[in-house]
Design a protein around this motif. Structure first.
Motif, PDB file in Angstrom:
ATOM      1  N   SER A  14       0.827  -1.202   0.020  1.00 13.29           N
ATOM      2  CA  SER A  14      -0.012  -0.024  -0.039  1.00 13.29           C
ATOM      3  C   SER A  14       0.823   1.353   0.012  1.00 13.29           C
ATOM      4  O   SER A  14       0.419   2.289  -0.572  1.00 13.29           O
ATOM      5  CB  SER A  14      -1.018   0.174   1.188  1.00 13.29           C
ATOM      6  N   LEU A  15       1.916   1.011   0.516  1.00  9.84           N
ATOM      7  CA  LEU A  15       2.950   2.415   0.542  1.00  9.84           C
ATOM      8  C   LEU A  15       3.839   2.605  -0.649  1.00  9.84           C
ATOM      9  O   LEU A  15       4.738   3.448  -0.723  1.00  9.84           O
ATOM     10  CB  LEU A  15       4.007   2.263   2.088  1.00  9.84           C
ATOM     11  N   GLY A  16       3.624   1.506  -1.605  1.00  8.71           N
ATOM     12  CA  GLY A  16       4.206   1.506  -2.952  1.00  8.71           C
ATOM     13  C   GLY A  16       5.439   0.540  -3.029  1.00  8.71           C
ATOM     14  O   GLY A  16       6.037   0.588  -4.091  1.00  8.71           O
ATOM     15  N   ALA A  17       5.602  -0.346  -1.989  1.00  2.99           N
ATOM     16  CA  ALA A  17       6.718  -1.293  -2.139  1.00  2.99           C
ATOM     17  C   ALA A  17       6.089  -2.437  -3.337  1.00  2.99           C
ATOM     18  O   ALA A  17       5.075  -2.574  -3.546  1.00  2.99           O
ATOM     19  CB  ALA A  17       6.968  -2.200  -1.049  1.00  2.99           C
ATOM     20  N   SER A  18       7.264  -2.906  -4.046  1.00  3.94           N
ATOM     21  CA  SER A  18       6.826  -4.043  -4.788  1.00  3.94           C
ATOM     22  C   SER A  18       6.396  -5.309  -4.208  1.00  3.94           C
ATOM     23  O   SER A  18       7.294  -5.804  -3.405  1.00  3.94           O
ATOM     24  CB  SER A  18       7.809  -4.304  -5.907  1.00  3.94           C
ATOM     25  N   PRO A  19       5.387  -6.070  -4.863  1.00  2.00           N
ATOM     26  CA  PRO A  19       5.174  -7.211  -4.245  1.00  2.00           C
ATOM     27  C   PRO A  19       6.060  -8.292  -4.350  1.00  2.00           C
ATOM     28  O   PRO A  19       6.404  -9.390  -3.587  1.00  2.00           O
ATOM     29  CB  PRO A  19       3.818  -7.636  -4.999  1.00  2.00           C
ATOM     30  N   GLU A  20       7.114  -8.080  -5.377  1.00  5.32           N
ATOM     31  CA  GLU A  20       8.145  -8.864  -5.620  1.00  5.32           C
ATOM     32  C   GLU A  20       9.241  -9.125  -4.386  1.00  5.32           C
ATOM     33  O   GLU A  20       9.811 -10.205  -4.325  1.00  5.32           O
ATOM     34  CB  GLU A  20       8.853  -8.594  -6.731  1.00  5.32           C
TER      35      GLU A  20
END
Length: 357
Positions: free
Chosen positions: A290-296
């Motif tokens: 939600s804060l912009g981190a990549s799910p990867e």
């Protein structure tokens, strides 16, 4: 130097007997897990966990003495298994699950309820050991091996009960993966999009590898890219969240039931604290994305979780008597069949009722 002195000198310099340690058993399970993971990639419809159990059960037949390995095997089958469940939480983005899984929630709730009720009824009718019936019901209802891994320590199940339940679930997973694409075409699921069949597979098949196999087959047959697979996996992940309330309920139920017997059970001893860590991992994943981190960035955690489950299944296989497992397997298989058929019918009926199919 006389003979007595010579013997005394030899006894002083003789190497001490090796002592059992966690390390040797841990690495033994690790080697089996690597082989099982390779086999699982080559034959995904069976999957690494099942190969690990089978290899473990076969190897243990030929092991004359495993005293040196047993502490490590026990550690892997208990602690590593719980750690695998915790890491599984890093694969759950709650926002995506709530957005795309909302449509399937009534079906998921109904299929889980159906499986648990069927397992409970058959436990009474067929006199199946309670813990085996619980594991078969939970594994059928939620997500196969992961749910069994979460429930087993809460109800105090031993490794043979876990292995038997996993084996039952595996049998019907393979049947579903091979048969469901044919069934979907026969009963008239839409072949222009993967939504209906994806929801069906996600709610009626419990193991991720079999869900993936069935959904990918449908995509391949009708040229849908990854549409069915994406839907099915999302529904499957939504089902995985049911691990939390189910294990908490089992912990409270075990404590309450023990309270009526001479042997008391302290809730703090059976409470599944690792499930709280599993939920925390899900929250961390959701917040980070939600804060912009990549799910990867969470992919390594998910991969490690899958491998640790394979490793734990190897340890469980090593602790399992395959002859006794086969001899006592008839009733659990029947329970698994009834749970699987019940889930399939409930999923189809609700999809028809809700206008999805």
């Amino acid at each position: 130097m006389n003979r007595n002195t010579s013997c005394h000198s030899f006894s002083n310099h003789r190497k001490p007997d090796a002592k059992p340690s966690v390390v040797s058993g841990f690495f033994f399970c690790l080697l089996i897990a690597v082989a099982a993971a390779i086999l699982g990639r080559r034959i995904p419809v069976i999957g690494g966990p099942v190969f690990a159990i089978l290899l473990g059960m076969i190897i243990t037949i030929f092991m004359k003495n495993r005293t040196l390995l047993q502490p490590g095997i026990t550690f892997v089958s208990k602690k590593i298994l719980q750690f695998a469940v915790i890491l599984l939480g890093f694969g759950l983005n709650l926002n995506i699950i709530l957005e795309t899984g909302r449509q399937s929630l009534p079906i998921i709730a109904a299929t889980i309820t159906a499986a648990l009720i069927i397992a409970a009824l058959l436990q009474k009718l067929l006199h199946i050991p309670v813990r085996t019936a619980v594991l078969v019901g939970v594994g059928s209802a939620i997500c196969g091996g992961s749910a069994i891994a979460a429930a087993a320590p809460v109800i105090g199940a031993d490794d043979e009960e876990v292995a038997q339940s996993i084996s039952v679930i595996f049998l019907f997973n393979v049947i579903a993966a091979l048969f469901f694409p044919f069934l979907g075409g026969l009963i008239g699921f839409s072949t222009t999009d993967g939504e209906a069949f994806g929801i069906f597979v996600g709610t009626a098949v419990n193991d991720t590898s079999s869900v993936t196999a069935a959904a990918s087959t449908w995509d391949s047959i009708y040229g849908l890219g990854n549409a069915t697979l994406d839907k099915a996996v999302t529904v499957k992940l939504t089902r995985t969240l049911a691990i939390i309330p189910i294990t908490l309920f089992l912990a409270f139920f075990r404590t309450k039931k023990a309270g009526t017997t001479a042997q008391k059970t302290n809730l703090r001893k059976v409470f599944p604290y690792f499930i709280l860590a599993f939920a925390g991992a899900s929250v961390i994943t959701t917040a980070a994305v939600s804060l912009g981190a990549s799910p990867e960035i969470f992919t390594p955690f998910k991969s490690l979780s899958k491998f640790f489950i394979i490793m734990a299944m190897a340890a469980i296989g090593l602790n399992t008597n395959i002859v006794r497992l086969i001899r006592t397997g008839g009733k659990p298989i029947l329970a698994g069949l009834c749970c699987w058929m019940g889930i399939t019918l409930v999923s189809l009926l609700l999809q028809w009722f809700l206008g999805i199919w």
